[in-house]
Design an enzyme around this catalytic site. Structure first.
Site, PDB file in Angstrom:
ATOM      1  N   HIS A 282       0.840  -1.206   0.000  1.00 37.97           N
ATOM      2  CA  HIS A 282       0.000   0.000   0.000  1.00 37.97           C
ATOM      3  C   HIS A 282       0.880   1.263   0.000  1.00 37.97           C
ATOM      4  O   HIS A 282       0.846   2.022  -0.964  1.00 37.97           O
ATOM      5  CB  HIS A 282      -0.999   0.023   1.154  1.00 37.97           C
ATOM      6  CG  HIS A 282      -1.924  -1.131   1.164  1.00 37.97           C
ATOM      7  ND1 HIS A 282      -2.755  -1.449   0.111  1.00 37.97           N
ATOM      8  CD2 HIS A 282      -2.151  -2.104   2.097  1.00 37.97           C
ATOM      9  CE1 HIS A 282      -3.442  -2.534   0.380  1.00 37.97           C
ATOM     10  NE2 HIS A 282      -3.100  -2.959   1.589  1.00 37.97           N
ATOM     11  N   ASP A 333      -5.055  -7.853  -3.640  1.00 41.40           N
ATOM     12  CA  ASP A 333      -5.368  -7.717  -2.213  1.00 41.40           C
ATOM     13  C   ASP A 333      -6.670  -8.410  -1.828  1.00 41.40           C
ATOM     14  O   ASP A 333      -6.716  -9.626  -1.690  1.00 41.40           O
ATOM     15  CB  ASP A 333      -5.378  -6.239  -1.854  1.00 41.40           C
ATOM     16  CG  ASP A 333      -5.395  -5.978  -0.346  1.00 41.40           C
ATOM     17  OD1 ASP A 333      -5.372  -6.962   0.421  1.00 41.40           O
ATOM     18  OD2 ASP A 333      -5.426  -4.821   0.066  1.00 41.40           O
TER      19      ASP A 333
END
Length: 468
Positions: A282, A333
């Protein structure tokens, strides 16, 4: 009857590609590629195909790598948007899903999720795995039963797996213990205990050539500062990939500063967790000092744009990170979407929105993130390029679909027009895993996945206590 599927165990062959990306910004045509033992032995553009060659139509690109996956999150797709779909409603359902899985159901779910990835042109996946134990945290008879379920699921689907065994010990930056309920399944008690269990897993899988056991620190919320060095030391001792969720949300950054007096990136720097084998997942909310630390240590990052959009996390500093010394990879993800073309173009399109300017990144750089950088971030340093000596991973993209018709054989077509549904053929280590949009060994992956998720989410019940 459907077409006879090729034998996926055959790794020595000749492939003829109508068009292929061999690097840089150009596309080559009529490319003949020889493969032996699952590796590329020769490449010859502008060559007529011999009768024995296997033909890959359209545009062929290297195998893509999904550098960040939580397989069980796939069960949440389409179920978390009600009541405006806040992060907390999403997390609530995620925990309830985790509480229902056991090794058998986890293998079935992973098999379906990884088959979806194979059909999308993904040849290697990094599974950020923290669902280790049974209900209430009691270990299974084999403490790595859940990890091995993922290994078996990946093998069923034919994709390579980097199992990023994740240390997850606390429920907050202040080191608060894991909450009662599903979180108890994540914890090993200490960094040293995590290392002992993970070493056992590594030894059990040491003969596998399709699996790499790597390490992960869940986050500075999930692992107290004093336990992170044990994970780093284990990773260093085996030269294994090390991944960590970092700076995903502003609240995480604010809490870390409040408790530790520094950002998550600075904390990871101070405990020795940054470096060229590390990937910060991220990396959305970074200071200038954070960016300098990542660049100086050649630490990689993994953006997951469709999940970051879905959870409302924000837009990370892609221009600075793509120019940094570390790898820049991509992941799906939570699997709100499994489409690496979408993840790649999202990096550009999100940046266009942020700065109101077009053409920030080249198509070749974005596709390189989905291929070369992603494979290397997962430890597959001999994959991600169509080059002699590399693993024979090929992904054929249809140039005549309703989305790509008229676009031409260009990298821009792949990155800005194609979707996962345009993948027709996938070759992994020389094995023809997907042919004409059909998986070689799973006849009905969508049906299997749908049944598995329905059983888990609609009729499932909390699992029994595991055998001691």
């Amino acid at each position: 009857m459907g077409a006879l599927m090729p034998d996926p165990t055959h790794t020595g062959s000749t492939w003829w590609c109508e068009h292929a990306w061999l690097g840089d910004d150009t596309i080559s045509s009529s490319v003949m590629i020889s493969v032996a033992g699952g590796r590329i032995t020769s490449i010859a553009p502008n060559t007529h195909p011999p009768r024995s060659a296997r033909v890959l139509k359209g545009l062929v690109v290297p195998g893509m790598a999904n550098a960040h996956s939580h397989a069980f999150h796939r069960a949440l797709r389409g179920r978390t948007q009600r009541d405006r779909g806040t992060f907390w409603t999403w997390r609530d359902l995620m925990y309830r899903t985790a509480d229902r899985l056991d090794p058998d159901s986890y293998r079935l779910l992973a098999r379906g999720v990884y088959a979806e990835m194979a059909l999308a042109g993904i040849t290697a996946v990094g599974e950020f795995h923290y669902l280790h134990h049974g209900p209430n945290g009691r270990p299974y008879a084999d403490p790595n039963a859940m990890g091995k379920a993922l290994v078996d699921g990946a093998a069923d689907a034919g994709v390579r797996l980097t199992l990023l065994d994740t240390c997850y010990l606390s429920s907050g930056v202040d080191g608060a213990p894991l909450a009662p309920g599903p979180q108890q399944r994540f914890g090993d008690g200490s960094g040293d205990a995590w290392a002992g269990r993970t070493e056992s897993l590594r030894q059990d899988l040491s003969e596998r050539t399709d699996v790499i056991v790597g390490a992960a620190v869940h986050s500075v919320r999930g692992v107290p500062r004093e336990h992170i060095p044990a994970v780093v030391e284990w990773s260093n001792s085996h030269a294994a990939p090390l991944h960590v969720h970092s700076s995903e949300q502003t609240a995480e950054v604010d809490q870390c500063i409040a408790v530790h007096g520094c950002t998550p990136t600075a904390l990871l720097r101070d405990v020795g967790a940054l470096g060229p084998r590390t990937t910060a997942v991220h990396a959305t909310h970074l200071t200038d000092a954070d960016l300098a630390d990542l660049d100086r240590t050649a630490t990689g990052v993994c953006f997951c744009p469709t999940t970051e959009r879905d959870l409302g996390d924000g837009i990370g500093p892609a221009p600075q990170l793509l120019d940094s010394a570390g790898l820049f990879s991509l992941g799906s993800d939570s699997h709100a979407v499994i489409d690496l073309f979408e993840e790649a173009r999202a990096v550009e399109l999100d940046e266009r929105l942020a700065r109101r300017e077009r053409g920030v990144f080249t198509a070749s750089r974005l596709l390189g993130a989905a291929t070369t950088d992603g494979q290397h971030a997962l430890g597959w340093t001999d994959a991600g390029r169509i080059s002699v000596g590399e693993r024979a991973d090929f992904v054929a993209v249809d140039l005549g679909s309703i989305r790509t018709a008229g676009c031409g054989p260009t990298l821009e077509t792949a990155v800005f027009a194609a979707t996962a549904t345009d993948v027709t053929d996938v070759v992994i280590d020389g094995r023809h895993i997907v042919a004409d949009r059909r998986h070689h060994s799973i006849d009905d992956p969508a049906g299997e996945l749908g049944q598995c998720i329905s059983a888990l989410m609609d009729t499932g019940a909390p699992q029994k206590e595991p055998a001691r």
